[in-house]
Each structure stands twice: as C-alpha cells, then as structure tokens.
Design a protein around this motif. Structure first.
Motif, PDB file in Angstrom:
ATOM      1  N   THR A   7       5.843  88.479   2.830  1.00 33.84           N
ATOM      2  CA  THR A   7       5.453  88.089   4.821  1.00 33.84           C
ATOM      3  C   THR A   7       4.675  88.019   5.045  1.00 33.84           C
ATOM      4  O   THR A   7       3.477  88.996   4.456  1.00 33.84           O
ATOM      5  CB  THR A   7       7.186  88.748   5.227  1.00 33.84           C
ATOM      6  N   THR A   8       3.994  87.936   6.337  1.00 33.86           N
ATOM      7  CA  THR A   8       2.608  87.651   6.527  1.00 33.86           C
ATOM      8  C   THR A   8       2.393  89.103   7.805  1.00 33.86           C
ATOM      9  O   THR A   8       1.405  90.011   7.371  1.00 33.86           O
ATOM     10  CB  THR A   8       1.940  86.966   8.299  1.00 33.86           C
ATOM     11  N   GLY A   9       3.874  90.615   7.675  1.00 30.85           N
ATOM     12  CA  GLY A   9       3.683  91.476   9.348  1.00 30.85           C
ATOM     13  C   GLY A   9       3.498  90.700  10.478  1.00 30.85           C
ATOM     14  O   GLY A   9       3.164  89.710  10.171  1.00 30.85           O
ATOM     15  N   ARG A  10       3.071  91.303  11.227  1.00 28.80           N
ATOM     16  CA  ARG A  10       3.056  91.404  12.590  1.00 28.80           C
ATOM     17  C   ARG A  10       1.057  90.336  12.560  1.00 28.80           C
ATOM     18  O   ARG A  10       0.896  90.901  12.218  1.00 28.80           O
ATOM     19  CB  ARG A  10       3.410  92.992  13.443  1.00 28.80           C
ATOM     20  N   ILE A  11       2.056  90.199  13.996  1.00 27.34           N
ATOM     21  CA  ILE A  11       0.832  88.667  14.399  1.00 27.34           C
ATOM     22  C   ILE A  11       0.039  89.063  14.895  1.00 27.34           C
ATOM     23  O   ILE A  11       0.293  89.196  16.259  1.00 27.34           O
ATOM     24  CB  ILE A  11       1.355  87.891  14.335  1.00 27.34           C
ATOM     25  N   SER A  40      -7.089  84.615  18.717  1.00 27.32           N
ATOM     26  CA  SER A  40      -7.716  83.781  19.015  1.00 27.32           C
ATOM     27  C   SER A  40      -7.356  83.022  20.411  1.00 27.32           C
ATOM     28  O   SER A  40      -6.867  84.335  21.605  1.00 27.32           O
ATOM     29  CB  SER A  40      -6.397  81.884  17.958  1.00 27.32           C
ATOM     30  N   PHE A  41      -7.396  82.506  20.771  1.00 28.16           N
ATOM     31  CA  PHE A  41      -7.570  81.871  22.385  1.00 28.16           C
ATOM     32  C   PHE A  41      -6.090  81.915  22.766  1.00 28.16           C
ATOM     33  O   PHE A  41      -5.539  81.731  23.989  1.00 28.16           O
ATOM     34  CB  PHE A  41      -8.324  80.675  22.642  1.00 28.16           C
ATOM     35  N   GLU A  42      -4.563  82.370  21.567  1.00 24.08           N
ATOM     36  CA  GLU A  42      -3.976  81.787  21.754  1.00 24.08           C
ATOM     37  C   GLU A  42      -2.880  82.779  23.030  1.00 24.08           C
ATOM     38  O   GLU A  42      -3.118  83.814  22.483  1.00 24.08           O
ATOM     39  CB  GLU A  42      -2.576  81.009  21.509  1.00 24.08           C
ATOM     40  N   LYS A  43      -1.803  82.009  23.910  1.00 26.24           N
ATOM     41  CA  LYS A  43      -1.164  82.899  24.905  1.00 26.24           C
ATOM     42  C   LYS A  43       0.295  82.967  24.050  1.00 26.24           C
ATOM     43  O   LYS A  43       0.951  82.809  23.765  1.00 26.24           O
ATOM     44  CB  LYS A  43      -1.607  82.833  26.274  1.00 26.24           C
ATOM     45  N   VAL A  44       1.197  84.113  24.401  1.00 22.96           N
ATOM     46  CA  VAL A  44       2.500  84.793  24.229  1.00 22.96           C
ATOM     47  C   VAL A  44       2.950  84.255  25.342  1.00 22.96           C
ATOM     48  O   VAL A  44       2.198  84.968  25.944  1.00 22.96           O
ATOM     49  CB  VAL A  44       2.423  86.036  23.723  1.00 22.96           C
ATOM     50  N   GLN A  57       7.138  90.662  23.766  1.00 12.81           N
ATOM     51  CA  GLN A  57       6.050  90.046  23.294  1.00 12.81           C
ATOM     52  C   GLN A  57       6.108  89.138  21.854  1.00 12.81           C
ATOM     53  O   GLN A  57       5.109  89.225  21.729  1.00 12.81           O
ATOM     54  CB  GLN A  57       5.287  91.192  23.461  1.00 12.81           C
ATOM     55  N   PHE A  58       6.691  89.265  21.079  1.00 13.90           N
ATOM     56  CA  PHE A  58       7.806  89.360  19.640  1.00 13.90           C
ATOM     57  C   PHE A  58       6.132  89.724  19.126  1.00 13.90           C
ATOM     58  O   PHE A  58       5.592  89.606  17.512  1.00 13.90           O
ATOM     59  CB  PHE A  58       7.000  87.476  19.273  1.00 13.90           C
ATOM     60  N   ARG A  59       6.137  91.034  18.961  1.00 17.57           N
ATOM     61  CA  ARG A  59       5.715  91.991  17.978  1.00 17.57           C
ATOM     62  C   ARG A  59       5.659  92.037  16.974  1.00 17.57           C
ATOM     63  O   ARG A  59       5.659  92.676  16.270  1.00 17.57           O
ATOM     64  CB  ARG A  59       5.294  93.898  18.779  1.00 17.57           C
ATOM     65  N   CYS A  96       7.983  80.206  14.366  1.00 12.52           N
ATOM     66  CA  CYS A  96       8.161  79.480  15.448  1.00 12.52           C
ATOM     67  C   CYS A  96       7.046  79.678  16.604  1.00 12.52           C
ATOM     68  O   CYS A  96       6.573  79.004  17.795  1.00 12.52           O
ATOM     69  CB  CYS A  96       9.075  80.662  16.583  1.00 12.52           C
ATOM     70  N   SER A  97       6.134  81.104  15.950  1.00 10.43           N
ATOM     71  CA  SER A  97       4.519  80.557  16.334  1.00 10.43           C
ATOM     72  C   SER A  97       4.260  81.641  18.139  1.00 10.43           C
ATOM     73  O   SER A  97       3.957  81.256  18.419  1.00 10.43           O
ATOM     74  CB  SER A  97       3.979  79.528  16.208  1.00 10.43           C
ATOM     75  N   HIS A  98       5.687  82.067  18.246  1.00 16.76           N
ATOM     76  CA  HIS A  98       5.427  82.454  19.635  1.00 16.76           C
ATOM     77  C   HIS A  98       4.020  83.660  19.648  1.00 16.76           C
ATOM     78  O   HIS A  98       3.345  83.322  20.978  1.00 16.76           O
ATOM     79  CB  HIS A  98       6.052  83.856  19.691  1.00 16.76           C
ATOM     80  N   ARG A  99       3.395  83.699  19.029  1.00 18.60           N
ATOM     81  CA  ARG A  99       2.550  84.468  19.083  1.00 18.60           C
ATOM     82  C   ARG A  99       0.751  83.918  18.694  1.00 18.60           C
ATOM     83  O   ARG A  99       0.113  84.191  18.622  1.00 18.60           O
ATOM     84  CB  ARG A  99       2.006  85.905  18.751  1.00 18.60           C
TER      85      ARG A  99
END
Length: 343
Positions: free
Chosen positions: A187-191, A195-199, A233-235, A255-258
């Motif tokens: 697993t990646t762990g928390r993300i 980057s520029f990406e917005k939640v 905030q999908f922490r 789902c890539s919310h972050r």
C-alpha cells in the motif's frame, strides 16, 4: 493493529493478472488483444456448453482482483468491493475467483461505491476465507458515516459495518504509512498533496460512533470533534501497487480523490522505484473541466508510464483527451477484463 511498514523496498514480482471485478462499463463484444507485454482478456458472455444463466454485472463502483507471481508462489489480493454484494459475488463467481484463495483485502477509502459490497461478501463467504485474513485500510476516517453532498442529489452515504469485520475474524491492519501486502504488493500509505491537483469534497464525515457504525472521536482533533461534521479531505485514502520485474510499478489508484499524479508519486516514494509501468483505476476526473484534464494528462505524460488504464470515476472527457494525446499508452478496461502484465 498498525500494519508492519514496508522495509527494504518493494518486492519484485514476475507477473500480475489484474481482473476488473466491478466497474461502470461492460462491452461483451470487445476483442482480446496484446499490446507490448500486456495481454488483454475480455469476458464476453457467460456462455459455454449450456445457454447462459447469468451475466457479468456493472455498477458505479470499483473492485479489482490482483493475482501476482514470484516464481511458483502466487498471491491474491482483492482491492475494494464495489457498490453492492450482489454484483461483487456474481462477478467473482463468473470470473472464477476463489474467495478461499484470497491472501489480503484492501479498502482504498470510505466511500460506499468502494465498500458497499464488503459486508455482504464477508457474510456470504463465512467459513471460506483464510483464517485471520488481513484487511488493510488507511485510517480511522475510513469508518466515519458519510453524507453525499454533490449533485445531482444529496443523502446518506453509509458507513462500514464494524461487526461484519469482527464476525469474519479479519486481521484489521491500519496502514497510514506504506505497508507490504501479501508479500508481493504494497500500500502507498496516505497520499501527500505534492502536485497541482485539488481535493474535491463531495462528501462530509460525521465524527462519532453509533453501535457497529462510525468512527472513534478520539482519533480526531478537538476542533474536529467540536464541529461533529467535517468536509472529507480523504486523508485516509491509500493506493495499492506492485513492482513488476524489469518493467516498474503497476499502481492501482482506486479513486484518486487526492490526485492520480499524487498517488503515483506516493507509490514511487514508498517503493524507491521511479519507473511506472501502468496506472490503473479511478482517477476522479469526471467532475473537472477540460483545462484541468489537460494539465493532468500533461503531468501523467511527465511520469512516462507505459500504460494508463482509466476506470470508474475517470470520465469520458479524460479518456478522449488521453486518446488524442497519448494513444499508444491508453488501454480500455471493462467489467470482467483481465490484464496480464508479464515481466
């Protein structure tokens, strides 16, 4: 229980067979294909020596089954559980996935379209799953009851039944940091937001417990407890990844919310592997406008994955831009499709 941290880098696997158990689309007449080292197997119809009695089912949810090999050693991981147990159980049966062979379960985050099938799956497979089967998740937020706030409708978005996990005697593995999964993946762990990406926050979390449902308040700050209901905030969201020998990372973003780019970067940082072979999953781009989609495509291009396989919440506009900008990297997945990644 806190999952053991990933140490010594990501294991190298020789092969990964990734089955799309549940997704939004099915195309029964899509053809099998081979692109580079990737074999694409379509499900088609449930036909054989007798007329079909069942069909593969699609719904707005996501579930993926990853079967990996290191030499002769096989491991099976079920990532997310779709929207309903009826669809999940139906499709697992048609795809020939044996619940008793599953070595780990992973839940990417606490949205119903990813955990809705879980409780029914555990009930239907009672006594069939391996003892103390590990269940990985990113943190206590995963269990909070949620309200859906985004158009076109609002309402109760459910919560995970903790008693279902307890009754199934799962080993509950909180993995806020990177953790090895079934010896082959991680697993990646928390993300992190790098980057520029917005939640976007289409849901709100209610802090507190009610019987078998909800999240423990003590896991939140005093300010959050006082508010009671807070924007999501999908922490707690996590990705799942595998390191294919000689090819690089296969990142299941769910789902890539972050941000899909942030998920990939987190997998790179966790594993110490820079090369990305494939990015697969929901990219949560359907709500975004064209300029944001183009910026995402550009950022994915800079990561230089060999393949991009958008599912679930990625949206058709993103698919069309990817098709125009990076057609040789884009693969189409449907419910029931199997991708065979060979080293």
């Amino acid at each position: 229980m806190l999952a053991a941290p990933l140490q010594g880098g990501a294991p190298e696997i020789d092969q990964l067979v990734l089955r799309i158990v549940t997704d939004s689309y099915q195309m029964a007449t899509a053809q099998n294909a081979r692109v580079g080292n990737v074999e694409i197997k379509r499900f088609g119809f449930a036909v054989g020596d007798h007329p079909p009695s069942k069909a593969i089912l699609s719904e707005f949810g996501l579930s993926m089954h990853a079967s990996s090999m290191i030499g002769s050693q096989q491991r099976n991981v079920l990532v997310d559980f779709g929207y309903t147990p009826q669809t999940l159980l139906n499709n697992l049966e048609l795809l020939g996935v044996d619940p008793g062979a599953i070595d780990a379960l992973v839940l990417s985050h606490g949205h119903y379209d990813h955990f809705g099938g879980l409780a029914g799956f555990l009930q239907a497979t009672s006594g069939k799953l391996k003892p103390d089967l590990p269940f990985y998740f990113g943190g206590e937020e995963c269990f909070c009851a949620r309200q859906w706030l985004a158009p076109p409708m609002k309402g109760d978005f459910g919560a995970i039944n903790r008693d279902a996990l307890k009754d199934a005697r799962l080993s509950i593995m909180s993995s806020p940091g990177p953790a090895k999964v079934a010896d082959h993946g991680f697993t990646t762990g928390r993300i992190d937001l790098t980057s520029f990406e917005k939640v976007l926050s289409p849901s709100a979390m209610k802090i507190g417990r009610s019987g078998a449902f909800g999240c423990y308040p003590e896991e939140f700050t005093e300010e959050e407890r006082q508010k009671g209901v807070i924007p999501d905030q999908f922490r707690h969201e996590i990705g799942t990844a595998f390191n294919l020998k000689g090819r690089g990372l296969i990142v299941l973003t769910s789902c890539s919310h972050r941000g899909v780019v942030n998920v990939v970067k987190q997998a790179q940082a966790a594993s110490g592997v820079d090369k990305v072979h494939a990015v697969v999953g929901g990219f949560h781009l359907a709500p975004h406008k064209e300029d944001y989609l183009r910026e995402t495509v550009k950022a994915l291009g800079a990561l230089n994955p060999d393949f991009v396989i958008p599912l679930h919440c990625s949206g058709e506009p993103f698919f069309e831009i990817m098709k125009a900008e990076m057609p040789t990297k884009l693969l189409r997945g449907y419910t029931g499709t199997a991708f065979v990644f060979a080293a």
